[in-house]
Scaffold this active site. Structure first.
Site, PDB file in Angstrom:
ATOM      1  N   GLY A   9       0.848  -1.190   0.000  1.00  0.00           N
ATOM      2  CA  GLY A   9       0.000   0.000   0.000  1.00  0.00           C
ATOM      3  C   GLY A   9       0.881   1.237   0.000  1.00  0.00           C
ATOM      4  NE  ARG A  82     -19.081   4.171   6.693  1.00  0.00           N
ATOM      5  CZ  ARG A  82     -19.698   3.889   7.825  1.00  0.00           C
ATOM      6  NH1 ARG A  82     -18.991   3.542   8.880  1.00  0.00           N
ATOM      7  NH2 ARG A  82     -21.002   3.941   7.932  1.00  0.00           N
ATOM      8  NE  ARG A  88     -20.050  -1.825  11.508  1.00  0.00           N
ATOM      9  CZ  ARG A  88     -20.388  -2.368  12.675  1.00  0.00           C
ATOM     10  NH1 ARG A  88     -19.918  -1.848  13.789  1.00  0.00           N
ATOM     11  NH2 ARG A  88     -21.201  -3.409  12.753  1.00  0.00           N
ATOM     12  NE  ARG A 151      -4.452   9.887  16.379  1.00  0.00           N
ATOM     13  CZ  ARG A 151      -5.070   9.174  15.449  1.00  0.00           C
ATOM     14  NH1 ARG A 151      -5.927   8.222  15.803  1.00  0.00           N
ATOM     15  NH2 ARG A 151      -4.839   9.412  14.167  1.00  0.00           N
ATOM     16  CG  HIS A 175      -7.593   1.780  15.987  1.00  0.00           C
ATOM     17  ND1 HIS A 175      -7.032   2.796  16.733  1.00  0.00           N
ATOM     18  CD2 HIS A 175      -7.570   2.211  14.699  1.00  0.00           C
ATOM     19  CE1 HIS A 175      -6.682   3.786  15.923  1.00  0.00           C
ATOM     20  NE2 HIS A 175      -6.996   3.447  14.697  1.00  0.00           N
TER      21      HIS A 175
END
Length: 308
Positions: A9, A82, A88, A151, A175
């Protein structure tokens, strides 16, 4: 012989992971994508930066899995985001097909590799990769907790105006919305943050951590986070390649740990040369345990949709 890391990817996450790996001189990098020209162009651009960075990492781009042969680690970022109007389940089924195809080719070319899954929805995609690969659980690991805890650490450091180096943070679970940040295990220079941040502010920081990815998407409008996700994956790559025995929160296949059986859920893990080397079990309060079980149930629902 230098280590070899392949990244499947060549979008923003994959290409940026290649950048971190090459700039740290951790390994030679193969950047693979189905789109012709994209991995080749990005890899060549990155390779041409190496003389400036004074790094001897070799970087190639390819559309052919044969070029990934005998990789030590394969990082999988492939998948689609998405799109408007997409359910979903549609997203899940599409990315499941992509993951199944990718993993079959990875295993055929690098049967001794360790796979790090970054594709979303993370926990379900890690489960799909594990089932497809036929590897032991030590060699298929999902990247989520490193990002989520980074984060959390960022927001804690900002709140207290301290160095991020002083901050450790603890995040368990899947996640997404059901992740379980654990403030009582999160510290600043060894001091629990529960003693430094008042409860209402702390709850706001925990919620911002849960919404971390969505907050960035809202700003970007036509994309999602990639600097921190790729850096998180590379921290895992480095821990494995250097056999650091580093404890990081990762999504791994649980076999009764934390009372969860047969699913990928984020827990503290020791990473070393063999991949997952130990799952660290800590004593949770009843509330924390319930939140973790709820998170595992959310993963279970996703896995049921794709039958893994």
């Amino acid at each position: 012989m230098r280590k070899k890391v392949s990244i499947v990817g060549a979008g923003n996450v994959g290409a940026t992971a290649a950048h971190w790996i090459a700039s740290k001189e951790l390994a030679d990098v193969v950047l693979l994508d189905v789109v012709e020209g994209i991995p080749q162009g990005k890899a060549l651009d990155l390779l041409e930066a190496m003389p400036i960075e004074k790094r001897d990492s070799h970087v190639i781009g390819t559309n052919d899995y044969a070029d990934t042969a005998n990789s030590d680690i394969v990082v999988i970022t492939a998948g689609i985001p998405r799109k408007p109007g997409m359910s979903r389940d549609d997203l899940l089924n599409t990315n499941f097909k992509i993951m199944s195809d990718v993993v079959a080719k990875v295993v055929a070319n690098s049967p001794d590799s360790i796979i790090i899954v970054v594709s979303n929805p993370l926990d379900a995609m890690a489960q799909a990769a594990f089932r497809q690969a036929g590897f032991n659980r030590e060699r298929v690991i999902g990247m989520a907790g490193v990002l989520d805890s980074a984060r959390f650490r960022t927001f804690i450091a900002e709140e207290l105006k301290v160095s991020v180096e002083n901050v450790t943070a603890f995040v368990l679970g899947g996640h997404g919305d059901t992740m379980v940040p654990l403030p009582r295990f999160s510290t600043v220079a060894g001091i629990p943050i529960t003693e430094l941040i008042e409860p209402s502010r702390l709850e706001a920081i925990v919620q911002r951590t849960r919404d971390g990815g969505a907050e960035i998407v809202k700003h970007l409008k036509t994309g999602s986070a990639y600097y921190a996700p790729s850096a998180a994956a590379v921290e895992m790559v480095e821990a494995i390649l250097k056999d650091k025995k580093k404890i990081l929160p990762c999504a791994v296949y649980l076999q009764g740990e934390y009372g969860i059986e047969g699913y990928y859920v984020g827990v503290p893990c020791k990473l070393g040369a063999r991949g997952l080397e130990q799952i660290i079990e800590i004593k949770l309060t009843p509330e924390e345990d319930a939140a973790l079980k709820k998170s595992a149930e959310a993963v279970k629902e996703l896995c049921a949709v794709i039958g893994v």
